[in-house]
Every structure is written in structure tokens, then in C-alpha cells.
Design an enzyme around this catalytic site. Structure first.
Site, mmCIF file in Angstrom:
data_model
loop_
_atom_site.group_PDB
_atom_site.id
_atom_site.type_symbol
_atom_site.label_atom_id
_atom_site.label_comp_id
_atom_site.label_asym_id
_atom_site.label_seq_id
_atom_site.Cartn_x
_atom_site.Cartn_y
_atom_site.Cartn_z
ATOM 1 N N GLU A 72 0.783 -1.138 -0.002
ATOM 2 C CA GLU A 72 0.067 0.116 -0.050
ATOM 3 C C GLU A 72 0.751 1.407 0.005
ATOM 4 O O GLU A 72 1.838 1.334 0.717
ATOM 5 C CB GLU A 72 -0.989 0.043 1.099
ATOM 6 N N GLU A 100 -2.691 11.153 3.044
ATOM 7 C CA GLU A 100 -3.765 10.652 3.973
ATOM 8 C C GLU A 100 -3.762 11.943 5.009
ATOM 9 O O GLU A 100 -2.567 12.567 5.204
ATOM 10 C CB GLU A 100 -3.054 9.579 4.753
#
Length: 269
Positions: free
Chosen positions: A151, A156
Site C-alpha cells: 500500500e 492521507e
């Protein structure tokens, strides 16, 4: 030619010039803004392009593994293209047993990329419990469990900290709370008040993380305590979660609805 197209063309030229001007920077491993191979400018109103995007629908059984509170839908209330931008909106409402709705889209099987520069120009929302992200998973995610699939979190963001974003990788031996991550903070500004460009430049043995023209993090195989699982194609995900393990639940000061606006996504080889 409309104003938005003119601005975007000027922006592309400026970006290329800025990359050329910093080509002698010792930290700059690669410059990949020279061959555009995919773009979504979100110029056609309505639903996101079905040639590029799929939808995740539902709660992911256990909040997509993070105990999130939203139900993801494909309704225009939660996701649509308007005014030249993709708009993902989190709403506080009772829906299919959940207390919130939002949207999550991904490019698996349609747009997958190994190496290059992947970037998006985004204006973020704000508020406790708001958790938007621009990220990638390995294209073998249907047959290989996470985190072995890998990932890459290009951006984020926790809405209760509107000056800071995170760039992170997860893999076997370094995932969840043990992921390899670094933050980037604005000075005298916030990510919810203007658009910023979030991107990575990615090659066989490195992933460089950028905000606008600033290289703030480089992750290489020697910096991860497990297997390097980033030498294969990955697909893109855009979503806005509500609640969950990382940001916690919204509080009384969290205003709904909240929207993430995406001006474009571009991939360069």
C-alpha cells in the site's frame, strides 16, 4: 478555450520548468513529468468516468478493516463531477444501518501503473473524524492478502489537523501502527483553504513523496524492516472515510456535509 483550460495549461508548463530548474538537486532521484500517460481532468459533469473508475459500495463488513462509520455509495449526493472537479461528500445521515455516507472509487483493472509520477490536485475538508485519502494498492490485492500486496498512501489526512498530511507505505512487517510514514506541514496555511498537489515519483528502489514542488520524504528498500513489495503495478483509490481507528469519531464540532474536491489526477512515465 475556457479559463480553467488556460490555467491548467499554464500550470503544466510551470511544473515542467520547475522540475527542470531543480534537476541538479541531489535529493531529486528522478524527474518524470515528461510523458503523460493517463489523466482525468474531471471536465464532464455527472458520474466519474466508467472507463477509469469503479465503486466500492457498502461498509466493507468491518469498516474496511478500520472500524470506519460510513456507508460508501455511488449516489450523486456522495460523489459526482461538477464545475470541472470530482466532489466526494461525506453526509451525516441514517443509511443502510450506518450513520454516515460517503464514497470510495478505484481504478483496478482499468488504470494500473508500475513506476512513474502519480499526482492529484486536491482541496481537503476539515473536522474531527474526517479521513480522506489518495492512495494505491498492488494489483494482486484479490489474490494476495494485505499488507503483502503493498500500500502506498500518497496523501492521507486527518481533518482535525488541517495543516498536516502524511505520506506512508505499508508492507509485510511494516503496516498499521508500524508503517513507514512521514508528515508534511504547511506554515501559515491549511489544506482545507486551497488546492495542493500531492504526488509520488516512484522507481524500482525508491518512492519519493511530494507536496506541490517540495520533496519531503524518500522511502527505499533499506528503510523498510520487511520485504519491498513495490515493484509491480498498483491501482489508485480516492475515498473519504468517517471515523475509524486512526482519526476517531466525529465530535460535536464536526460540521457535515464535508467535501473533498479533486481538480485532476495525472500519471507520467
Amino acid at each position: 478555450m475556457n479559463t480553467k483550460v488556460i490555467i491548467k495549461n499554464i500550470f503544466i508548463v510551470c511544473c515542467i520548468l520547475s522540475i527542470v530548474s531543480c534537476s541538479t538537486d541531489e535529493k531529486q532521484t528522478v524527474t518524470t513529468k515528461n510523458r503523460l500517460v493517463m489523466q482525468d481532468e474531471f471536465d464532464t459533469a455527472g458520474a466519474p468516468s466508467s472507463a477509469i473508475w469503479n465503486y466500492n459500495i457498502g461498509t466493507g463488513s468491518n469498516g474496511w478493516g478500520n472500524n470506519e462509520l460510513q456507508y460508501y455509495t455511488d449516489r450523486p449526493e456522495n460523489i459526482k463531477v461538477e464545475n470541472g472537479m470530482l466532489k466526494i461528500t461525506a453526509i451525516k445521515e441514517s443509511f443502510m444501518g450506518s450513520g454516515y455516507t460517503s464514497a470510495r472509487i478505484f481504478t483496478k483493472g482499468k488504470v494500473e501503473q508500475k513506476y512513474g509520477r502519480i499526482e492529484a490536485r486536491i482541496k481537503l475538508p476539515w473536522g474531527k473524524g474526517i479521513w480522506p485519502a489518495f492512495w494505491m494498492l498492488g494489483n494482486d490485492s484479490d489474490v494476495v492478502d494485505w499488507p503483502q500486496t503493498g500500500e502506498i498512501d500518497i496523501m492521507e489526512y486527518l481533518g482535525n489537523n488541517p495543516t498536516t498530511i502524511l505520506g506512508t507505505v505499508h508492507g509485510p512487517g511494516y503496516f498499521g501502527g508500524s508503517s513507514i510514514s512521514k508528515s508534511y506541514s504547511l506554515t501559515n496555511s491549511r489544506f482545507d483553504t486551497d488546492f495542493h498537489i500531492f504526488g509520488i515519483e516512484w522507481g524500482e528502489n525508491y518512492i519519493n513523496f511530494y507536496v506541490d514542488d517540495v520533496l519531503y520524504n524518500q522511502i527505499t528498500p533499506d528503510k523498510v524492516p520487511g520485504e519491498w513489495v513495490f515493484n509491480k503495478p498498483f491501482y489508485i483509490i480516492l475515498n473519504m472515510a468517517v471515523g475509524g481507528n486512526l482519526p476517531g469519531s466525529p465530535n460535536n464540532e464536526t460540521v457535515f456535509p464535508q467535501s473533498m474536491l479533486v481538480d485532476y489526477i495525472r500519471i507520467y512515465e
